[in-house]
Design an enzyme around this catalytic site. Sequence first.
Site, short mmCIF file in Angstrom:
data_model
loop_
_atom_site.label_atom_id
_atom_site.label_comp_id
_atom_site.label_asym_id
_atom_site.label_seq_id
_atom_site.Cartn_x
_atom_site.Cartn_y
_atom_site.Cartn_z
N LYS A 168 0.84 -1.21 0.00
CA LYS A 168 0.00 0.00 0.00
C LYS A 168 0.88 1.26 0.00
O LYS A 168 0.68 2.16 -0.81
CB LYS A 168 -0.94 0.01 1.22
CG LYS A 168 -1.85 -1.21 1.30
CD LYS A 168 -2.78 -1.15 2.50
CE LYS A 168 -2.10 -1.25 3.84
NZ LYS A 168 -1.45 -2.57 4.10
N ARG A 181 11.02 -1.28 11.30
CA ARG A 181 9.87 -1.04 12.18
C ARG A 181 9.75 -2.11 13.28
O ARG A 181 10.00 -3.28 13.02
CB ARG A 181 8.58 -1.01 11.34
CG ARG A 181 8.23 0.36 10.84
CD ARG A 181 7.13 0.36 9.81
NE ARG A 181 5.94 -0.41 10.15
CZ ARG A 181 4.86 -0.49 9.39
NH1 ARG A 181 4.82 0.18 8.24
NH2 ARG A 181 3.82 -1.20 9.76
N ARG A 217 -10.12 0.38 8.99
CA ARG A 217 -9.64 -0.98 9.21
C ARG A 217 -10.66 -1.81 9.99
O ARG A 217 -10.39 -2.98 10.28
CB ARG A 217 -8.38 -0.90 10.05
CG ARG A 217 -7.10 -1.27 9.35
CD ARG A 217 -6.01 -1.07 10.38
NE ARG A 217 -4.80 -1.72 10.03
CZ ARG A 217 -3.80 -1.11 9.42
NH1 ARG A 217 -3.91 0.14 9.04
NH2 ARG A 217 -2.69 -1.76 9.20
N ARG A 226 -0.69 -9.23 12.90
CA ARG A 226 -1.34 -8.20 12.07
C ARG A 226 -2.20 -8.85 10.98
O ARG A 226 -3.28 -8.36 10.63
CB ARG A 226 -0.30 -7.27 11.46
CG ARG A 226 0.23 -6.26 12.49
CD ARG A 226 1.62 -5.75 12.15
NE ARG A 226 1.69 -5.07 10.87
CZ ARG A 226 2.83 -4.90 10.19
NH1 ARG A 226 3.97 -5.36 10.67
NH2 ARG A 226 2.82 -4.26 9.04
N ARG A 233 11.61 -5.36 5.12
CA ARG A 233 11.37 -3.92 4.85
C ARG A 233 12.31 -3.04 5.66
O ARG A 233 12.59 -3.29 6.82
CB ARG A 233 9.93 -3.56 5.19
CG ARG A 233 9.69 -2.04 5.12
CD ARG A 233 8.27 -1.65 5.17
NE ARG A 233 7.53 -2.32 6.22
CZ ARG A 233 6.21 -2.35 6.30
NH1 ARG A 233 5.49 -1.76 5.37
NH2 ARG A 233 5.61 -2.99 7.27
P1 AP5 Z 1 4.77 -1.63 1.86
O1 AP5 Z 1 4.46 -0.80 0.67
O2 AP5 Z 1 5.49 -0.96 3.00
O3 AP5 Z 1 3.45 -2.37 2.38
P2 AP5 Z 1 2.18 -1.83 3.15
O4 AP5 Z 1 1.00 -2.52 2.57
O5 AP5 Z 1 2.17 -0.34 3.18
O6 AP5 Z 1 2.49 -2.48 4.57
P3 AP5 Z 1 2.33 -1.93 6.05
O7 AP5 Z 1 3.02 -2.97 6.90
O8 AP5 Z 1 2.81 -0.53 6.20
O9 AP5 Z 1 0.84 -2.03 6.24
P4 AP5 Z 1 0.09 -2.13 7.53
O10 AP5 Z 1 -1.27 -1.91 7.06
O11 AP5 Z 1 0.30 -3.35 8.34
O12 AP5 Z 1 0.80 -1.01 8.44
P5 AP5 Z 1 0.32 0.42 8.93
O13 AP5 Z 1 1.51 1.28 8.95
O14 AP5 Z 1 -0.90 0.86 8.23
O15 AP5 Z 1 5.59 -2.90 1.37
C1 AP5 Z 1 6.08 -3.87 2.30
C2 AP5 Z 1 7.46 -4.36 1.85
O16 AP5 Z 1 7.33 -5.08 0.64
C3 AP5 Z 1 8.46 -3.23 1.56
O17 AP5 Z 1 9.73 -3.61 1.97
C4 AP5 Z 1 8.41 -3.05 0.04
O18 AP5 Z 1 9.64 -2.60 -0.48
C5 AP5 Z 1 8.09 -4.46 -0.42
N1 AP5 Z 1 7.24 -4.50 -1.61
C6 AP5 Z 1 6.25 -3.65 -1.96
N2 AP5 Z 1 5.69 -4.02 -3.12
C7 AP5 Z 1 6.36 -5.15 -3.51
C8 AP5 Z 1 6.24 -6.02 -4.65
N3 AP5 Z 1 5.33 -5.79 -5.60
N4 AP5 Z 1 7.09 -7.07 -4.71
C9 AP5 Z 1 8.01 -7.30 -3.74
N5 AP5 Z 1 8.17 -6.51 -2.65
C10 AP5 Z 1 7.35 -5.44 -2.56
O19 AP5 Z 1 -0.17 0.08 10.43
C11 AP5 Z 1 0.76 -0.27 11.43
C12 AP5 Z 1 0.03 -0.39 12.77
O20 AP5 Z 1 -0.58 0.87 13.11
C13 AP5 Z 1 -1.14 -1.39 12.82
O21 AP5 Z 1 -0.70 -2.71 13.07
C14 AP5 Z 1 -1.96 -0.81 13.98
O22 AP5 Z 1 -1.39 -1.11 15.23
C15 AP5 Z 1 -1.84 0.68 13.75
N6 AP5 Z 1 -2.91 1.21 12.87
C16 AP5 Z 1 -2.73 1.84 11.67
N7 AP5 Z 1 -3.92 2.19 11.15
C17 AP5 Z 1 -4.87 1.77 12.01
C18 AP5 Z 1 -6.28 1.81 12.01
N8 AP5 Z 1 -6.97 2.37 10.98
N9 AP5 Z 1 -6.95 1.27 13.06
C19 AP5 Z 1 -6.29 0.72 14.09
N10 AP5 Z 1 -4.94 0.63 14.16
C20 AP5 Z 1 -4.23 1.16 13.12
#
Ligand code: AP5
Length: 209
Positions: A13, A155, A88, A166, A127
């Site tokens: 994402k 992270r 979410r 997660r 990552r």
């Molecule tokens: P990346 O692009 O970083 O993936 P992402 O989908 O953004 O992953 P996140 O881990 O950031 O998502 P998330 O939803 O768990 O975390 P968030 O920060 O929202 O890509 C991942 C890796 O793969 C990278 O190394 C990249 O280079 C690689 N990659 C990308 N595309 C690729 C491809 N095509 N092929 C190969 N490799 C590739 O949330 C974190 C925490 O915050 C949650 O757990 C929760 O505690 C809290 N939180 C956030 N939002 C909420 C909410 N709305 N409600 C409650 N808690 C929340």
Amino acid sequence: MRMILVGPPGAGKGTQAARLVERLHITHISSGDMLRAAVKEGTAMGQAADGYMKAGQLVPDDVVIGMILERIAKPDCANGFMLDGFPRTIPQAEALDAALAKAGVTLDRVLMIEVPDALLVERGVGRRNDPETGKIYHLKFDPPPAEVVPRLVHRKDDTEEAITKRLTYYHEWTAPILPLYQAKGILRTVDGVGTPDEVTARVTAALAQ
Ligand code: AP5
């Protein structure tokens, strides 16, 4: 364009959002980035969120809903926004719907990036984030240049244990929001397996549909 990016942890994402917002001239709002900034600054919200995030759990709805609704009311969202990581849960989706209806605007697209669970642990564990540029790297799939390596951040929730948790939360709490958007006819699903460029091409095509 007002849109949501949804998908399991590590689906890509953040990677796709960085490419899309420049082209679409809309504001990227990542709930995870906002919460991590609050933790770093040590605000009351950050202190409330920290433990949940480290453990890979969802931060309570009341904390996240207030944060995002306040953010999308800012002037830089008037031309559109891309929500990444919010909503979410069903209560978060309902709160967003109500706020948009009150503002007299609608969501244009919900884009779901689909990746099998089996690939997601490796994506997360490898990552690395650049705190200076915001760029997201992967040690194997998108290796960082040598000169930025010393400043890269791993992270706290990118451990195998936290990613597994997660993923469980994603299936239990986030996947159930998708039928709400399917019913409105604005959900598009893209295959997130392949190179980031291949996924960008699919995302671009899906947004044009
Ligand atoms: P990346 O692009 O970083 O993936 P992402 O989908 O953004 O992953 P996140 O881990 O950031 O998502 P998330 O939803 O768990 O975390 P968030 O920060 O929202 O890509 C991942 C890796 O793969 C990278 O190394 C990249 O280079 C690689 N990659 C990308 N595309 C690729 C491809 N095509 N092929 C190969 N490799 C590739 O949330 C974190 C925490 O915050 C949650 O757990 C929760 O505690 C809290 N939180 C956030 N939002 C909420 C909410 N709305 N409600 C409650 N808690 C929340």
